[in-house]
Scaffold this motif. Structure first.
Motif, PDB file in Angstrom:
ATOM      1  N   MET A   1      21.176  80.693-123.184  1.00  0.00           N
ATOM      2  CA  MET A   1      20.319  80.456-122.011  1.00  0.00           C
ATOM      3  C   MET A   1      20.652  79.130-121.338  1.00  0.00           C
ATOM      4  O   MET A   1      20.769  79.056-120.105  1.00  0.00           O
ATOM      5  CB  MET A   1      18.857  80.475-122.468  1.00  0.00           C
ATOM      6  N   TRP A   2      20.824  78.085-122.115  1.00  0.00           N
ATOM      7  CA  TRP A   2      21.102  76.762-121.541  1.00  0.00           C
ATOM      8  C   TRP A   2      22.479  76.717-120.873  1.00  0.00           C
ATOM      9  O   TRP A   2      22.709  75.905-119.988  1.00  0.00           O
ATOM     10  CB  TRP A   2      21.003  75.696-122.630  1.00  0.00           C
ATOM     11  N   ALA A   3      23.396  77.585-121.303  1.00  0.00           N
ATOM     12  CA  ALA A   3      24.726  77.600-120.703  1.00  0.00           C
ATOM     13  C   ALA A   3      24.823  78.533-119.503  1.00  0.00           C
ATOM     14  O   ALA A   3      25.734  78.396-118.687  1.00  0.00           O
ATOM     15  CB  ALA A   3      25.767  78.014-121.749  1.00  0.00           C
ATOM     16  N   HIS A   4      23.906  79.471-119.388  1.00  0.00           N
ATOM     17  CA  HIS A   4      23.929  80.465-118.313  1.00  0.00           C
ATOM     18  C   HIS A   4      23.628  79.787-116.975  1.00  0.00           C
ATOM     19  O   HIS A   4      22.797  78.878-116.901  1.00  0.00           O
ATOM     20  CB  HIS A   4      22.884  81.545-118.611  1.00  0.00           C
ATOM     21  N   PRO A   5      24.274  80.188-115.891  1.00  0.00           N
ATOM     22  CA  PRO A   5      23.931  79.619-114.579  1.00  0.00           C
ATOM     23  C   PRO A   5      22.441  79.767-114.278  1.00  0.00           C
ATOM     24  O   PRO A   5      21.841  80.814-114.510  1.00  0.00           O
ATOM     25  CB  PRO A   5      24.775  80.450-113.612  1.00  0.00           C
ATOM     26  N   GLY A   6      21.854  78.706-113.758  1.00  0.00           N
ATOM     27  CA  GLY A   6      20.429  78.670-113.477  1.00  0.00           C
ATOM     28  C   GLY A   6      19.770  77.545-114.256  1.00  0.00           C
ATOM     29  O   GLY A   6      20.327  77.016-115.226  1.00  0.00           O
ATOM     30  N   LYS A   7      18.576  77.189-113.845  1.00  0.00           N
ATOM     31  CA  LYS A   7      17.812  76.169-114.550  1.00  0.00           C
ATOM     32  C   LYS A   7      17.003  76.831-115.671  1.00  0.00           C
ATOM     33  O   LYS A   7      16.798  78.039-115.671  1.00  0.00           O
ATOM     34  CB  LYS A   7      16.891  75.433-113.576  1.00  0.00           C
ATOM     35  N   GLN A   8      16.523  76.040-116.625  1.00  0.00           N
ATOM     36  CA  GLN A   8      15.839  76.608-117.787  1.00  0.00           C
ATOM     37  C   GLN A   8      14.365  76.252-117.813  1.00  0.00           C
ATOM     38  O   GLN A   8      13.981  75.140-117.433  1.00  0.00           O
ATOM     39  CB  GLN A   8      16.467  76.113-119.090  1.00  0.00           C
ATOM     40  N   LEU A   9      13.556  77.169-118.329  1.00  0.00           N
ATOM     41  CA  LEU A   9      12.138  76.899-118.569  1.00  0.00           C
ATOM     42  C   LEU A   9      11.765  77.498-119.912  1.00  0.00           C
ATOM     43  O   LEU A   9      12.054  78.664-120.188  1.00  0.00           O
ATOM     44  CB  LEU A   9      11.271  77.496-117.462  1.00  0.00           C
TER      45      LEU A   9
ATOM     46  N   LEU B   1      15.647  80.309-115.126  1.00  0.00           N
ATOM     47  CA  LEU B   1      15.575  81.279-116.218  1.00  0.00           C
ATOM     48  C   LEU B   1      14.304  81.002-117.016  1.00  0.00           C
ATOM     49  O   LEU B   1      14.225  79.988-117.711  1.00  0.00           O
ATOM     50  CB  LEU B   1      16.806  81.147-117.120  1.00  0.00           C
ATOM     51  N   PRO B   2      13.295  81.869-116.918  1.00  0.00           N
ATOM     52  CA  PRO B   2      11.996  81.534-117.510  1.00  0.00           C
ATOM     53  C   PRO B   2      11.697  82.269-118.823  1.00  0.00           C
ATOM     54  O   PRO B   2      11.682  83.489-118.883  1.00  0.00           O
ATOM     55  CB  PRO B   2      11.025  82.017-116.425  1.00  0.00           C
ATOM     56  N   ILE B   3      11.474  81.500-119.862  1.00  0.00           N
ATOM     57  CA  ILE B   3      10.805  82.032-121.048  1.00  0.00           C
ATOM     58  C   ILE B   3       9.427  81.377-121.031  1.00  0.00           C
ATOM     59  O   ILE B   3       9.215  80.300-121.591  1.00  0.00           O
ATOM     60  CB  ILE B   3      11.583  81.713-122.336  1.00  0.00           C
ATOM     61  N   SER B   4       8.519  82.029-120.326  1.00  0.00           N
ATOM     62  CA  SER B   4       7.227  81.421-119.986  1.00  0.00           C
ATOM     63  C   SER B   4       6.125  81.923-120.911  1.00  0.00           C
ATOM     64  O   SER B   4       6.350  82.751-121.804  1.00  0.00           O
ATOM     65  CB  SER B   4       6.870  81.757-118.535  1.00  0.00           C
ATOM     66  N   HIS B   5       4.923  81.446-120.651  1.00  0.00           N
ATOM     67  CA  HIS B   5       3.757  81.859-121.444  1.00  0.00           C
ATOM     68  C   HIS B   5       3.541  83.364-121.392  1.00  0.00           C
ATOM     69  O   HIS B   5       3.048  83.961-122.348  1.00  0.00           O
ATOM     70  CB  HIS B   5       2.516  81.142-120.927  1.00  0.00           C
ATOM     71  N   ASP B   6       3.891  83.991-120.268  1.00  0.00           N
ATOM     72  CA  ASP B   6       3.687  85.433-120.125  1.00  0.00           C
ATOM     73  C   ASP B   6       4.463  86.235-121.161  1.00  0.00           C
ATOM     74  O   ASP B   6       4.104  87.383-121.446  1.00  0.00           O
ATOM     75  CB  ASP B   6       4.100  85.889-118.717  1.00  0.00           C
ATOM     76  N   GLU B   7       5.528  85.663-121.695  1.00  0.00           N
ATOM     77  CA  GLU B   7       6.376  86.411-122.628  1.00  0.00           C
ATOM     78  C   GLU B   7       5.962  86.241-124.076  1.00  0.00           C
ATOM     79  O   GLU B   7       6.572  86.845-124.963  1.00  0.00           O
ATOM     80  CB  GLU B   7       7.834  85.967-122.462  1.00  0.00           C
TER      81      GLU B   7
END
Length: 730
Positions: free
Chosen positions: A546-554, A510-516
């Motif tokens: 986000m941290w609880a949602h299935p998937g890894k976090q970024l 799950l990405p909250i990356s620089h692009d956002e």
């Protein structure tokens, strides 16, 4: 020879036995005299004009000799004693050439580029370059005043490789290849395989000799035993040049590991560290695929940063860009005067969006260049994983192209079969050679099987073989929801639940990356509605969800403390916001404290990561409470141990909110509350154990009735009974 188009300069230059002795011919433009020096021998050669010097030595065999080259008008003035590059046999073996020709040299960096070595008992540097369309190649550098006339390379046949061993040249030498194309045009090109470069805007390649002594053996051993799909993976994305502007790799090695470890992230992800000419590209337009950017230090300095992160228990992921490259005329574009790394069809070569050239993934030497490059970063720099950029642009022939600007594949489809095959080869090779390494795809389409094994057939292509895929759909949908005022969120409720329809079709990050958080998109906290308190509350609640949602976090740097400004590569994060002198309230510091706690609880709670790829690890409690703006679900670890995550995306406090839970757990307690006052919240909480009641709800025979704080996420865990007192054995 003087035109720079001779394929075999060693047949004319150097030394060879002839009737009556040993013939020596040397090309040294601008020299006034050249003398051959060997044990018991000193012979001045005769000038033949145009920089050629020749003589016959009274020797039965070719001796080991050096050249004394004089440029001054009188003996002893401006003299240079040097070895003769043209007295050596090739320093590249037939097996290397065979593997290169087959496109299967997995350690290509050991064969091509500039490599300091000892050859025939003499120390120097071997230069090799792939330029199959060149009429000739010469070596120019700071050691010959950037005039390559005296240093032509020899062609090694149909492989397209040119080679020259230069005695005496050592690490630190700057160089380029002077190439004559088929049309006779001369070009000065940087080495595609250079391990080190000059600092931009300078563009020369630099001879490098690795010297770093690794101290991360314990990390690598643990990594090889770990499967990241069933392990905690929480990623802090970093732009190294701007994280703390002015710091080099070694200074970063002193500060970054401590910061990331304190916040509890398991990994950092580095935006592209490979050399790039324009800093504003953030590294996504690469010219030096085998060289860490010299802006921050040497390759050994970069290794020290990776080493320090590993010793701190932090994995290192790196963005990798095998889709395209810039058009700079000193780099890869038309490298030997003809399309080489790019596709021969100009329409196929040109990327319509980015002003760059696309790699020709169907050419075996280009695939080899890229596959070996992936291995190079993981083997030479101990990188733990690659986040592959722009995968969607590689997979489709019609990506960003109108009708008439692309041609179907051999089956009449839009899939780029060459790119599919390349990605499969890259992933399979990397996983085979580098235990514990992971690959992550930035892929935003509905391509089926991105994270399936390459032997797993999907629609006739086979899986691409990635370990994970960025969940761009979740990111987009969830941010759309969060941008709405709470009163309007009920009309977008499905945007937060839709991700679970496809959550197990791939392995997701799950990405909250620089692009956002650039280009007018606003920082994460600034996307949120309401006043400053509400924005921060939304921000905290979203991170908890986000941290609880299935998937890894970024999470991208700066968002861990809710800076309000967009990211700027010139100034980096607004660290001053964390200064207690800026605010006595725990607003920015409170958000950072929450991120620290999210990671701490996440790592010690297997239910949040152990079954990320298993549908049995997730169950909705309440996914339809649109009018309440509430989402609640269960996560389970491999033993069935549950955790309840419930988020109230409304500013109203909801008391006694009924939630069905498993009967097996008699009482629950708050493990995390994003509304806690220490994080800057209002302090609404459930202080004591929440005892289940025999009230059916949500398909469960028992339920809880917690108070839901405003704009907040709660994590509830089964109450742990205290350990019985241990008495000494009597």
């Amino acid at each position: 020879m003087l035109a720079g188009t001779h394929h075999d300069p060693h047949s004319c230059l150097g030394a060879r036995a002839v009737p009556g002795g040993v013939l020596v011919r040397v090309l040294r433009p601008y020299a006034r005299a050249v003398t051959v020096c060997a044990t018991g021998l000193r012979a001045e050669l005769r000038s033949e004009g145009d920089g050629f010097f020749t003589g016959v030595l009274p020797q039965p065999t070719v001796p080991a000799y050096e050249l004394l080259v004089r440029y001054g008008p009188r003996p002893g003035q401006d003299e240079l004693r040097t070895g003769d590059p043209y007295r050596f046999l090739p320093a590249l073996g037939a097996y290397d050439l065979h593997l290169i020709s087959e496109g299967r040299h997995e350690e290509l960096w050991q064969a091509l580029g500039a490599r300091p070595m000892t050859h025939a008992g003499v120390t120097g540097t071997r230069f090799t370059v792939w330029a199959p369309n060149a009429q000739g190649v010469r070596l120019a550098g700071d050691f010959n005043h950037w005039d390559g006339t005296a240093y032509p390379l020899r062609s090694l046949g149909s492989s397209g490789i040119w080679e020259l061993f230069v005695p005496g040249l050592a690490a630190g030498t700057s160089y380029k290849f002077e190439i004559v194309g088929r049309d006779g045009a001369r070009m000065l090109r940087a080495d595609p395989m250079a391990r080190r470069t000059e600092c931009p805007p300078a563009t020369a390649s630099v001879v490098d000799e690795p010297g770093h002594v690794w101290r991360d053996a314990e990390w690598l051993a643990r990594r090889a035993e770990r499967g990241w799909h069933e392990a905690p993976l929480s990623v802090y994305e970093v732009h190294l040049a701007s994280w703390r502007p002015g710091l080099g790799y070694r200074e970063l090695a002193e500060q970054l590991p401590a910061y990331v470890r304190d916040l509890g992230f398991t990994h950092v992800e580095l935006m592209p560290a490979a050399e790039h000419p324009f800093g504003g590209s953030w590294g996504y337009q690469v010219t030096g695929f085998y060289a860490p950017t010299a802006r921050l230090g040497s390759p050994d300095d970069f290794k020290e940063l990776v080493d320090a992160l590993h010793r701190a228990g932090i994995g290192v992921l790196m963005d990798w860009v095998p889709a395209h490259f810039p058009k700079d005329d000193w780099a890869l574009a038309r490298f030997d005067g003809s399309p080489l790394y790019e596709h021969g069809d100009p329409v196929r070569a040109e990327h319509p969006d980015w002003g760059t050239l696309e790699f020709d993934h169907g050419r075996r030497e280009v695939r080899n260049f890229l596959v070996a490059n992936a291995l190079y970063w993981c083997e030479e720099f101990h990188i733990d994983g690659l986040r592959v950029d722009a995968v969607a642009a590689m997979l489709y022939l019609d990506y960003s192209r109108e009708d008439g600007q692309w041609c179907p594949n051999e089956h009449g489809g839009r899939e780029n079969l060459a790119a599919v095959s390349f990605l499969q080869e890259m992933n399979a090779t990397l996983y085979r050679r580098c235990p514990g390494v992971v690959t992550i795809a930035e892929e935003s389409t509905a391509w089926n099987g991105v994270t399936r094994a390459t032997h797993h057939v999907e629609e006739g292509f086979g899986g691409l073989g990635f370990g994970f895929k960025w969940n761009m759909g979740w990111m987009h949908d969830s941010l759309v929801y969060m941008s709405k005022e709470p009163v309007h969120r009920k009309y977008h409720h499905h945007e937060m639940t839709f991700s679970m329809v496809y959550a197990y079709s791939e392995n997701y990050v799950l990405p909250i990356s620089h692009d956002e958080v650039v280009h007018g998109k606003q920082a994460l906290v600034s996307k949120m509605p309401g006043d400053w308190w509400q924005r921060r509350a939304n921000h905290r609640a979203y991170l908890g969800f986000m941290w609880a949602h299935p998937g890894k976090q970024l999470l991208f740097m700066g968002q861990e403390f809710a800076q309000g400004a967009e990211w700027s590569e010139q100034q980096g994060p607004d660290w001053w916001l964390l200064d207690p002198g800026y605010s006595a309230e725990p607003d920015h510091r409170g958000v950072r404290d929450l991120v620290r706690e999210l990671n701490a609880v996440y790592v010690r709670t297997p239910a949040l990561w152990q079954r990320d790829s298993d549908p049995a690890g997730f169950r909705w409690i309440e996914g339809d409470a649109a009018d309440d703006n509430v989402f609640a679900f269960l996560r389970f670890d491999a033993r069935g141990e549950p955790l309840v995550a419930v988020t109230n995306f409304s500013p109203a406090v909801r008391e006694g909110y009924r939630l069905g839970v498993p009967r097996e757990v008699p009482a629950w307690t708050e493990e995390l509350n994003t509304d806690a006052s220490v994080y800057g919240g209002s302090g609404v909480a459930n202080p004591g154990p929440l005892v289940t009641e025999d009230v059916p709800a949500h398909g469960h025979p028992v339920s809880l009735a917690p108070t839901l704080p405003p704009l907040a996420t709660l994590w509830l865990r089964p109450e742990r009974k205290p350990e019985p007192e241990r008495r000494p054995y009597a």
